[in-house]
Design a protein around this motif. Structure first.
Motif: not given
Length: 213
Positions: A123-130, A132-143
């Motif tokens: 895939x070119x891009x995978x997008x996750x909407x959440x 609590x994205x920031x609160x749950x630490x997804x910044x460490x997983x997402x590009x």
């Protein structure tokens, strides 16, 4: 949608994993609808993942069944009565934390597996909407993280129009969410969704342009 961006090439061969967040009423759904139409892009919603993981028979469901066995939140067929569940967890911080301690790690594990599969598929891009994205630490997983911005005035109008929320309810929701400065501090891109959809699409395309050859 007009102004659709074509994604024919990308820099390098690595899939891009984008996390999307923003306050209630910011119009994240409009942004996700546009991204869904682009070739090579897959969109995931954390709420939908959580609902799937809470279906009867899952490990997540079984753990919640033990924790909330005495709560009046069960339908005759064994499923959650979701309005009743919402009433319980939003009126009791401890019970909300119990739910989150079970559901959030399960969602994150699901997401990590989805990332691996998406990379295999090319895939070119995978997008996750959440929410609590920031609160749950997804910044460490997402590009990178994208913040969908709309002013409080615009968000308030949208929530009154589309959901019939009162000012009191809107004030309560706004107070429970991150402030704009915090969203901006964590997110690499800001998608301006304060005006019409054409401006929003232009903002999205600008954010995507750095991945073009």
């Amino acid at each position: 949608m007009t102004g659709m961006m074509r994604i024919d090439d990308r820099k390098g061969n690595s899939m891009i994993f984008i996390g999307i967040t923003g306050g209630v009423g910011a119009g994240k759904s409009a942004v996700l609808s546009y991204l869904r139409e682009l070739d090579g892009v897959r969109v995931m919603l954390s709420d939908e993942i959580a609902h799937e993981l809470m279906e009867p028979g899952s490990d997540c469901y079984n753990r919640l069944k033990e924790l909330f066995a005495e709560e009046p939140i069960w339908l005759e067929d064994g499923h959650f009565d979701r309005p009743a569940l919402a009433g319980v967890i939003f009126s009791n911080d401890k019970k909300r934390e119990l739910l989150n301690e079970v559901v959030h790690p399960a969602v994150k594990e699901y997401v990590l597996n989805a990332v691996k599969e998406a990379k295999k598929e090319g895939l070119f891009m995978l997008v996750l909407e959440a929410a609590l994205l920031i609160e749950e630490g997804y910044g460490e997983i997402c590009d990178e993280l994208w913040y969908i911005y709309a002013s409080e005035e615009v968000r308030r109008k949208r929530l009154k129009s589309s959901r019939g929320y009162s000012d009191e309810k809107i004030d309560s929701i706004f107070a429970s969410q991150l402030k704009e400065a915090e969203y901006r501090r964590h997110c690499k891109e800001v998608i301006d969704n304060d005006g019409d959809i054409e401006n929003t699409i232009a903002s999205i395309n600008k954010a995507l342009s750095k991945y073009k050859e």
